[in-house]
Design a protein around this motif. Structure first.
Motif, short mmCIF file in Angstrom:
data_model
loop_
_atom_site.label_atom_id
_atom_site.label_comp_id
_atom_site.label_asym_id
_atom_site.label_seq_id
_atom_site.Cartn_x
_atom_site.Cartn_y
_atom_site.Cartn_z
N CYS A 207 -1.21 0.73 -39.05
CA CYS A 207 -0.50 -0.53 -39.25
C CYS A 207 0.36 -0.81 -38.02
O CYS A 207 1.15 0.04 -37.59
CB CYS A 207 0.37 -0.45 -40.50
N GLN B 291 -5.08 -7.56 -42.08
CA GLN B 291 -5.59 -7.11 -43.37
C GLN B 291 -4.52 -7.34 -44.43
O GLN B 291 -3.41 -6.81 -44.31
CB GLN B 291 -5.96 -5.63 -43.28
N GLU B 292 -4.82 -8.12 -45.41
CA GLU B 292 -3.87 -8.45 -46.48
C GLU B 292 -2.51 -8.88 -45.91
O GLU B 292 -1.46 -8.46 -46.39
CB GLU B 292 -3.70 -7.28 -47.45
N GLY B 293 -2.56 -9.67 -44.86
CA GLY B 293 -1.34 -10.21 -44.28
C GLY B 293 -0.62 -9.28 -43.32
O GLY B 293 0.45 -9.63 -42.81
N LEU B 294 -1.16 -8.09 -43.08
CA LEU B 294 -0.50 -7.14 -42.17
C LEU B 294 -1.29 -7.00 -40.88
O LEU B 294 -2.53 -6.96 -40.92
CB LEU B 294 -0.42 -5.75 -42.82
#
Lengths: 368, 103
Positions: B33, B15-18
């Motif tokens: 995360c 999600q959004e690069g994470l």
């Protein structure tokens, strides 16, 4: 829940207590650094299960407790601004500032919100570009990876209406301050398991060697804590002073390397004032140069907010382990969780709150 | 504040690069995360703090500790030692708290 209940087995707890009693031939003073461990010890009565010769004193590992008054006042000054949505972990809301607390700011119409993760605050900023969203980034090393990631993501995604009020502190400088104090009685430390999960424990090795104190990395469940105590007492009885890992299911010697790497990028080590303990050199984190645009202290110009700690609260002595909470004159009378004089009576990890909540109201210098 | 809860990773996504994931805590599921645990696999356990996985739980180490605790429990049962000679601690009180806390 798996990996919780198994570490609470009453039979193993009793047997560990027996083994500690058999091992301890002399009086020993142990400090658990972490406020979460303090609560387990007091709530489960682990200190009463041990022989009287093994004494627990409670350490400064409660980030809410050690956040200085002026940082609370700065948070309040920012939270009162009409354009600000102020986000915080729940514990900080009732910590008294000089004349009010964040909960009262909220009651008076301020936009103060409790979040579970700093990423929730960042998501809020993305959703509300018309608001200035500020996150109160308090905590020890355990929380630093989460806060570092929120700031790094804000920069990467260009979320300009997000900033953090940083009040990060570090465990090893606090241990050094305690050990250097002429009033120190602590002979061994239970190091905080989740701080070491992130940081590993190499930082503690020179401290154990220099001051000849055993430091045992310890978890949070009843059997974890007593395993830590048994390891510390064993070392003391044998005249050893080593760093030992009694929480190996979560902690490795090197810790979480990706987390440490982002902490080093986003933060820099700085001097920090600790509530009750005063200023300790290199004892905290602030944003590094590359991330200074996200510093709420600069964005809202609150650096000139200064405050002195109230004299009636002896939190400093409690946090240093030299005053037992229920030996304080204000304990349970002038100072209660409903009307706290200082943070250790507010926080769910504060030693004063633990004593109050679990009925340790008998006064006296030693555990009742 | 340094509350950390062990949970099992049941899903991973970006999600959004994470690297994010869904973590199961005895039936309750939350998004967390997992960016600091790039090697964690679905089915493995992690400790979650402030919405972040901070450790990949070492199940071998956990099992060794649990075996030791089981031995301790048996030893206690055999010895039938009443360590609580001051009558102050009631064993069922141990273990009621549904979380791990700490720095």
């Amino acid at each position: 829940m798996k990996y919780l209940e198994e570490f609470r087995d009453p039979k193993a707890v009793r047997e560990l207590a027996v083994r500690i009693a058999a091992k301890a031939t002399r009086p020993w003073v142990l400090m658990e650094i972490c406020g979460g461990q303090t609560h387990t010890i007091v709530k489960q009565g682990l200190d009463r299960l041990l022989p009287e010769s093994v004494e627990f004193v409670h350490g400064p590992g409660c980030p809410v407790c050690v956040t200085p008054l002026e940082q609370i006042d700065r948070a309040i000054a920012i939270a009162r601004r009409p354009e600000v949505t102020f986000c915080s972990f729940g514990d900080m809301l009732r910590v008294p500032g000089s004349d009010t607390d964040l909960l009262e700011v909220k009651s008076a119409g301020g936009d103060v919100r409790i979040v579970y993760s700093p990423l929730d605050a960042l998501a809020l900023a993305q959703k509300r570009p018309d608001r200035q969203v500020v996150f109160f980034a308090v905590g020890f090393e355990t929380t630093a990876p989460a806060n570092a990631m929120a700031v790094a993501q804000a920069k990467r995604l260009g979320v300009e209406n997000f900033s953090v009020l940083v009040s990060h502190v570090l465990v090893p400088p606090a241990i050094l301050t305690l050990l250097a104090s002429p009033t120190n009685r602590v002979q061994a430390f239970l190091a905080a398991g989740h701080v070491c999960t992130v940081m590993g424990y190499t930082e503690y090795e020179p401290i154990a060697a220099k001051y000849h104190v055993p430091i045992v990395v310890t978890g949070f469940e009843p059997t974890d804590i007593l395993e830590g105590v048994l390891a510390a007492v064993t070392q003391l009885e044998e005249g050893r002073a080593e760093v030992e890992n009694a929480y190996a299911r979560s902690v490795t010697r090197q810790g979480n390397q990706p987390a440490q790497s982002l902490i080093r990028e986003v933060f820099q080590v700085t001097d920090r004032k600790w509530r009750g303990l005063g200023s300790i050199p290199s004892s905290g984190l602030s944003l590094s140069e590359a991330y200074r645009d996200f510093d709420a202290e600069l964005r809202f110009d609150v650096l000139d907010v200064r405050a002195e700690e109230p004299a009636a609260c002896r939190a400093g002595e409690v946090l240093m382990g030299t005053l037992r909470p229920n030996a304080c004159e204000a304990f349970g009378t002038l100072c209660t969780p409903e009307h706290p004089l200082g943070a250790p009576m507010v926080s769910s990890e504060g030693a004063c709150a633990a004593y109050y909540r679990y009925g340790r109201t008998a006064p006296g210098g030693t555990a009742p | 504040m340094c509350l950390g809860i062990p949970g099992r990773v049941v899903e991973k996504h970006e999600q959004e690069g994470l690297l994010m994931g869904v973590v199961d805590f005895g039936g309750v599921r939350r998004t967390a995360c997992l960016a600091y645990l790039p090697e964690i696999e679905i089915g493995e356990y992690t400790i979650i703090h402030a919405g972040f996985g901070i450790s990949r739980l070492d199940e071998d180490e956990a099992r060794q500790t649990l075996e030791l605790l089981a031995e301790l429990g048996e030893a206690e049962a055999l010895a039938q030692v009443d360590v609580n000679d001051r009558g102050e601690v009631v064993s069922p009180a141990v273990g009621a708290e549904g979380r791990q806390a700490g720095v």
